[in-house]
Enzyme design. Sequence first.
Site, PDB file in Angstrom:
ATOM      1  N   LYS A 156       1.110  -2.275 138.906  1.00  0.00           N
ATOM      2  CA  LYS A 156       0.594  -0.348 138.403  1.00  0.00           C
ATOM      3  C   LYS A 156      -0.221   0.064 138.641  1.00  0.00           C
ATOM      4  O   LYS A 156      -0.920   1.587 138.574  1.00  0.00           O
ATOM      5  CB  LYS A 156       1.516  -0.257 137.079  1.00  0.00           C
ATOM      6  CG  LYS A 156       3.184  -0.041 136.935  1.00  0.00           C
ATOM      7  CD  LYS A 156       3.815  -0.009 136.122  1.00  0.00           C
ATOM      8  CE  LYS A 156       5.261  -0.040 136.454  1.00  0.00           C
ATOM      9  NZ  LYS A 156       6.133   0.906 136.035  1.00  0.00           N
ATOM     10  N   LYS A 162      16.560  -8.625 147.437  1.00  0.00           N
ATOM     11  CA  LYS A 162      18.023  -8.860 145.719  1.00  0.00           C
ATOM     12  C   LYS A 162      18.218  -7.833 145.214  1.00  0.00           C
ATOM     13  O   LYS A 162      17.629  -7.334 145.141  1.00  0.00           O
ATOM     14  CB  LYS A 162      16.469  -9.592 144.154  1.00  0.00           C
ATOM     15  CG  LYS A 162      17.579 -10.295 143.336  1.00  0.00           C
ATOM     16  CD  LYS A 162      16.466 -10.687 142.004  1.00  0.00           C
ATOM     17  CE  LYS A 162      16.442 -10.621 141.146  1.00  0.00           C
ATOM     18  NZ  LYS A 162      16.321 -10.924 140.019  1.00  0.00           N
ATOM     19  N   LYS A 206      19.037  -4.820 139.441  1.00  0.00           N
ATOM     20  CA  LYS A 206      19.674  -3.781 138.643  1.00  0.00           C
ATOM     21  C   LYS A 206      18.468  -2.063 138.782  1.00  0.00           C
ATOM     22  O   LYS A 206      17.914  -2.222 139.388  1.00  0.00           O
ATOM     23  CB  LYS A 206      19.135  -3.084 136.800  1.00  0.00           C
ATOM     24  CG  LYS A 206      19.649  -4.751 135.820  1.00  0.00           C
ATOM     25  CD  LYS A 206      19.206  -4.489 134.678  1.00  0.00           C
ATOM     26  CE  LYS A 206      18.365  -4.835 134.288  1.00  0.00           C
ATOM     27  NZ  LYS A 206      18.023  -5.166 132.936  1.00  0.00           N
TER      28      LYS A 206
END
Length: 327
Positions: free
Chosen positions: A111, A192, A195
């Site tokens: 980040k 993938k 969520k």
Amino acid sequence: MKRILTGLKPSGELTLGSLIGGIKQSILYQDKYDSFIFVPDLHAITVPQDTVLLKERIKKNVALYLACGIDPNKNTIYIQSENLYHTNLSWILECHTYMGEASRMTQYKDKTSKGEIVSVGLFTYPILMAADILLYDTLYVPVGIDQKQHVELARDLATRFNNKYGDTFIVPEPLIPKIGAKIMDLQNPTKKMSKSDGDTKGSILLLDNEDVIRKKIMSAVTDSDNKVYYDMENKPGISNLLTIYSALSNKTIKEVEELFKEYNYGNLKKEVANIVVATLMDIQKKYQEYLNSEIIEEILNNGNKKASEIAKTKYEIVAKKIGLGRF
Ligand code: TRP
């Protein structure tokens, strides 16, 4: 019985990928280990969260886990923020962590290298995770590969503490599922299924309704070969559908290939949609029953009581060894 502990971050909606890749593993572990499952809501707030959504998700995700087959009699289930020993131990561990090793944690590094402004909490997040693990004499921590580095930090901190103050913590081990089924995004089958809050055309949410589930599966990206067989490299879309069917029917990929070898893609998708709908409708029915009952409160109260007692004992041993307070 050996203890296993895992945390389910209440960020994002749970998907078919969470069920097949993660929850099903936990269901297998609950018979073999003393299982602790907790909601790391303090970890969720290392990045900004919507207050109302966060509160809703904590309970919603617990209800979903139970509906999927996590047995409250075999698992100790609790919420991190209700147990103050997690943050207390985290502080002590922070004082035994070097800036250099904390700075090497990838989440923070990724980040900040992109120039994002991050909180101090995001920086110390892996140390809180070490506290979550070490408080309970955890031996195994089932995690995805992205979290392995954090469990290694917990190992280093446990060893460092034991060397300095005498045996105190069990040195935990990451448990990475060998070749557990990994479910891919239906629109982009090389990525993938995760969520998510955003565009969910490629992800089936555990709470999607029947029409939505069927639409998403019928429009899954495939290839133009029109032959059904498993080849993740050249036919990722079809292979993903076969993996989903295999996981939900408890049949091997070979058996599933055999079953559908004469099918065209449209009919294969219909069969996959049928089994996903049947599985998720059953889960959703149980989910509603859990949400509408008082049982979740009872499960969380019992879990919190048991976890707090264990955590208190461990914390007091640690505080005493260090010379804090009047322990
Ligand atoms: N960091 C984990 C995640 O992002 C969640 C987590 C917090 C966790 N504490 C934990 C997982 C302790 C295992 C053990 O998914």
